[in-house]
Design an enzyme around this catalytic site. Structure first.
Site, PDB file in Angstrom:
ATOM      1  N   ASN A  10       0.866  -1.175   0.000  1.00  0.00           N
ATOM      2  CA  ASN A  10       0.000   0.000   0.000  1.00  0.00           C
ATOM      3  C   ASN A  10       0.907   1.231   0.000  1.00  0.00           C
ATOM      4  O   ASN A  10       1.441   1.611   1.033  1.00  0.00           O
ATOM      5  CB  ASN A  10      -0.903  -0.019   1.245  1.00  0.00           C
ATOM      6  CG  ASN A  10      -1.807   1.193   1.310  1.00  0.00           C
ATOM      7  OD1 ASN A  10      -1.863   1.986   0.373  1.00  0.00           O
ATOM      8  ND2 ASN A  10      -2.527   1.337   2.411  1.00  0.00           N
ATOM      9  N   TRP A  11       1.072   1.807  -1.168  1.00  0.00           N
ATOM     10  CA  TRP A  11       1.990   2.957  -1.288  1.00  0.00           C
ATOM     11  C   TRP A  11       1.429   4.225  -0.642  1.00  0.00           C
ATOM     12  O   TRP A  11       2.160   5.176  -0.418  1.00  0.00           O
ATOM     13  CB  TRP A  11       2.278   3.254  -2.770  1.00  0.00           C
ATOM     14  CG  TRP A  11       3.149   2.249  -3.444  1.00  0.00           C
ATOM     15  CD1 TRP A  11       3.672   1.110  -2.913  1.00  0.00           C
ATOM     16  CD2 TRP A  11       3.635   2.311  -4.797  1.00  0.00           C
ATOM     17  NE1 TRP A  11       4.439   0.446  -3.843  1.00  0.00           N
ATOM     18  CE2 TRP A  11       4.430   1.164  -5.006  1.00  0.00           C
ATOM     19  CE3 TRP A  11       3.455   3.207  -5.849  1.00  0.00           C
ATOM     20  CZ2 TRP A  11       5.056   0.903  -6.225  1.00  0.00           C
ATOM     21  CZ3 TRP A  11       4.071   2.946  -7.064  1.00  0.00           C
ATOM     22  CH2 TRP A  11       4.869   1.803  -7.252  1.00  0.00           C
ATOM     23  N   LYS A  12       0.142   4.242  -0.373  1.00  0.00           N
ATOM     24  CA  LYS A  12      -0.526   5.448   0.161  1.00  0.00           C
ATOM     25  C   LYS A  12      -0.186   6.659  -0.725  1.00  0.00           C
ATOM     26  O   LYS A  12       0.027   6.483  -1.921  1.00  0.00           O
ATOM     27  CB  LYS A  12      -0.136   5.671   1.623  1.00  0.00           C
ATOM     28  CG  LYS A  12      -0.316   4.395   2.454  1.00  0.00           C
ATOM     29  CD  LYS A  12      -0.278   4.613   3.923  1.00  0.00           C
ATOM     30  CE  LYS A  12      -0.489   3.291   4.633  1.00  0.00           C
ATOM     31  NZ  LYS A  12      -0.678   3.425   6.055  1.00  0.00           N
ATOM     32  N   HIS A  98      -9.996   1.264   3.547  1.00  0.00           N
ATOM     33  CA  HIS A  98      -8.804   1.450   4.380  1.00  0.00           C
ATOM     34  C   HIS A  98      -9.143   2.424   5.516  1.00  0.00           C
ATOM     35  O   HIS A  98      -9.907   3.370   5.322  1.00  0.00           O
ATOM     36  CB  HIS A  98      -7.642   1.986   3.530  1.00  0.00           C
ATOM     37  CG  HIS A  98      -6.355   1.965   4.295  1.00  0.00           C
ATOM     38  ND1 HIS A  98      -6.015   2.956   5.182  1.00  0.00           N
ATOM     39  CD2 HIS A  98      -5.340   1.056   4.327  1.00  0.00           C
ATOM     40  CE1 HIS A  98      -4.837   2.657   5.720  1.00  0.00           C
ATOM     41  NE2 HIS A  98      -4.409   1.505   5.221  1.00  0.00           N
ATOM     42  N   GLU A 100      -7.610   4.832   6.770  1.00  0.00           N
ATOM     43  CA  GLU A 100      -7.354   6.256   6.479  1.00  0.00           C
ATOM     44  C   GLU A 100      -8.486   6.850   5.658  1.00  0.00           C
ATOM     45  O   GLU A 100      -8.836   8.018   5.811  1.00  0.00           O
ATOM     46  CB  GLU A 100      -5.989   6.407   5.767  1.00  0.00           C
ATOM     47  CG  GLU A 100      -4.842   6.204   6.753  1.00  0.00           C
ATOM     48  CD  GLU A 100      -3.586   5.591   6.172  1.00  0.00           C
ATOM     49  OE1 GLU A 100      -3.398   5.638   4.949  1.00  0.00           O
ATOM     50  OE2 GLU A 100      -2.790   5.045   6.963  1.00  0.00           O
ATOM     51  N   GLU A 170      -6.518  -4.813   9.733  1.00  0.00           N
ATOM     52  CA  GLU A 170      -5.527  -3.798  10.063  1.00  0.00           C
ATOM     53  C   GLU A 170      -5.956  -3.035  11.317  1.00  0.00           C
ATOM     54  O   GLU A 170      -6.753  -2.086  11.222  1.00  0.00           O
ATOM     55  CB  GLU A 170      -5.376  -2.802   8.905  1.00  0.00           C
ATOM     56  CG  GLU A 170      -4.880  -3.425   7.624  1.00  0.00           C
ATOM     57  CD  GLU A 170      -4.202  -2.381   6.735  1.00  0.00           C
ATOM     58  OE1 GLU A 170      -3.047  -2.599   6.365  1.00  0.00           O
ATOM     59  OE2 GLU A 170      -4.828  -1.348   6.436  1.00  0.00           O
ATOM     60  N   GLY A 176       1.362   2.236  10.777  1.00  0.00           N
ATOM     61  CA  GLY A 176       2.353   3.310  10.712  1.00  0.00           C
ATOM     62  C   GLY A 176       2.912   3.728  12.059  1.00  0.00           C
ATOM     63  O   GLY A 176       3.568   4.756  12.177  1.00  0.00           O
ATOM     64  N   SER A 215       2.365  -2.082  10.518  1.00  0.00           N
ATOM     65  CA  SER A 215       3.778  -2.108  10.905  1.00  0.00           C
ATOM     66  C   SER A 215       4.469  -3.450  10.642  1.00  0.00           C
ATOM     67  O   SER A 215       5.331  -3.879  11.414  1.00  0.00           O
ATOM     68  CB  SER A 215       3.945  -1.687  12.367  1.00  0.00           C
ATOM     69  OG  SER A 215       3.497  -0.364  12.556  1.00  0.00           O
ATOM     70  N   GLY A 236       2.475  -1.200   4.347  1.00  0.00           N
ATOM     71  CA  GLY A 236       2.563   0.224   4.033  1.00  0.00           C
ATOM     72  C   GLY A 236       4.010   0.668   3.938  1.00  0.00           C
ATOM     73  O   GLY A 236       4.684   0.454   2.925  1.00  0.00           O
ATOM     74  N   GLY A 237       4.518   1.268   5.002  1.00  0.00           N
ATOM     75  CA  GLY A 237       5.866   1.846   5.022  1.00  0.00           C
ATOM     76  C   GLY A 237       6.944   0.941   4.415  1.00  0.00           C
ATOM     77  O   GLY A 237       7.732   1.395   3.575  1.00  0.00           O
TER      78      GLY A 237
HETATM   79  P1  PGA Z   1       2.041   0.256   7.691  1.00  0.00           P
HETATM   80  O1  PGA Z   1       0.675   0.484   6.899  1.00  0.00           O
HETATM   81  O2  PGA Z   1       2.630  -1.049   7.203  1.00  0.00           O
HETATM   82  O3  PGA Z   1       2.889   1.431   7.351  1.00  0.00           O
HETATM   83  O4  PGA Z   1       1.699   0.180   9.152  1.00  0.00           O
HETATM   84  C1  PGA Z   1      -0.196  -0.565   6.578  1.00  0.00           C
HETATM   85  C2  PGA Z   1      -1.441  -0.047   5.906  1.00  0.00           C
HETATM   86  O5  PGA Z   1      -1.951   1.010   6.298  1.00  0.00           O
HETATM   87  O6  PGA Z   1      -1.948  -0.655   4.948  1.00  0.00           O
END
Ligand code: PGA
Length: 253
Positions: A10-12, A98, A100, A170, A176, A215, A236-237
């Site tokens: 997930n590049w966001k 998601h 967010e 999640e 994050g 994470s 994500g990250g």
């Molecule tokens: P993260 O994000 O690995 O940076 O915690 C995961 C996500 O939001 O899909």
């Protein structure tokens, strides 16, 4: 039938076009060397979907997806992207719900349910994100929250689409933050989700892949993916770095 293993990035809202191109070409190079049982999905930013899809057109391991869509087919919805637009870019997946999107952009369970239906009816694959926030976990109401999210999003779907669905658990407090849920917490929730979706969609729920996100990194991925009801991860990250992401992919071998 055994469930598919999936590792998704997930590049966001990260990476400009040059950085995105660099990352995709590094992943392409790495993918020829990685041994993995996982299907790899890159949820890129929408403006990179066509290019990234073309890049991985011949790949049997990696495909591309969108991070969001709108549920209407077309019309006066300035700034939105339809499922058909995404499909015509060559993308194969769409991420729905998601946290967010729920928290920062006001997406409700009802809106997410409409997106889920629109994606499935298009023939694309759909990954639905669910998960509780910290306040909810502190009150020990995580099961209630996730059950509610699942039942609204999946309650109305036609069972014929089951093979096009994946779920990402999640926990919001792990996204994050560097705080990963423990393997025991993840397994407990994934097993709850599996039982719960069985009540919603019936016996075929056993074929739905449930991945963990929050994470995940090359050091903790293996322990989490080893859990019985965990079928991979949404990253994500750590997906923004080709080597870290490649190591996570390789942890499903
Ligand atoms: P993260 O994000 O690995 O940076 O915690 C995961 C996500 O939001 O899909």
């Amino acid at each position: 039938m055994s469930r598919n293993k999936i590792i998704a990035a997930n590049w966001k809202m990260n990476l400009n076009i040059i950085q995105a191109q660099k990352l995709t070409s590094q992943l392409k190079k790495n993918s020829s060397k990685i041994k993995t049982k996982a299907e790899v999905v890159l949820f890129t930013n929408s403006i990179y979907l066509s290019k990234a899809s073309a890049e991985f057109k011949k790949s049997t391991k990696i495909c591309v997806g969108a991070q969001n869509c709108y549920f209407e087919k077309s019309g006066a919805f300035t700034g939105e992207i339809s499922v058909d637009m995404i499909k015509s870019s060559g993308a194969k997946w769409i991420l729905c719900g998601h946290s967010e999107r729920r928290m920062l952009f006001g997406e409700t369970d009802e809106m997410i349910a409409k997106k889920v239906s629109a994606v499935l009816e298009s023939g694309l694959k759909m990954m639905l994100c669910v998960g509780e926030d910290l306040a909810c976990r502190k009150k020990n109401q995580q099961n209630k929250k996730v059950a509610e999210q699942l039942s609204i999003a999946l309650g109305g779907i036609d069972k014929k689409y089951i093979n096009s669905i994946a779920i990402a658990y999640e926990p919001v407090w792990a996204i994050g933050t560097g705080v990963t849920a423990t393997a025991a917490q993840v397994q407990e929730m994934h097993s709850f989700i599996r039982k719960n979706i069985q009540e919603i969609v019936g016996k075929k729920a056993k074929d739905i892949s449930i991945v963990y996100g929050g994470s995940c990194n090359p050091s903790n991925a293996k322990e989490i993916f080893f859990c019985k009801d965990v079928d991979g991860g949404l990253i994500g990250g750590a997906s923004l770095d080709a080597d870290s992401f490649s190591k996570i992919i390789a942890s499903i071998s």
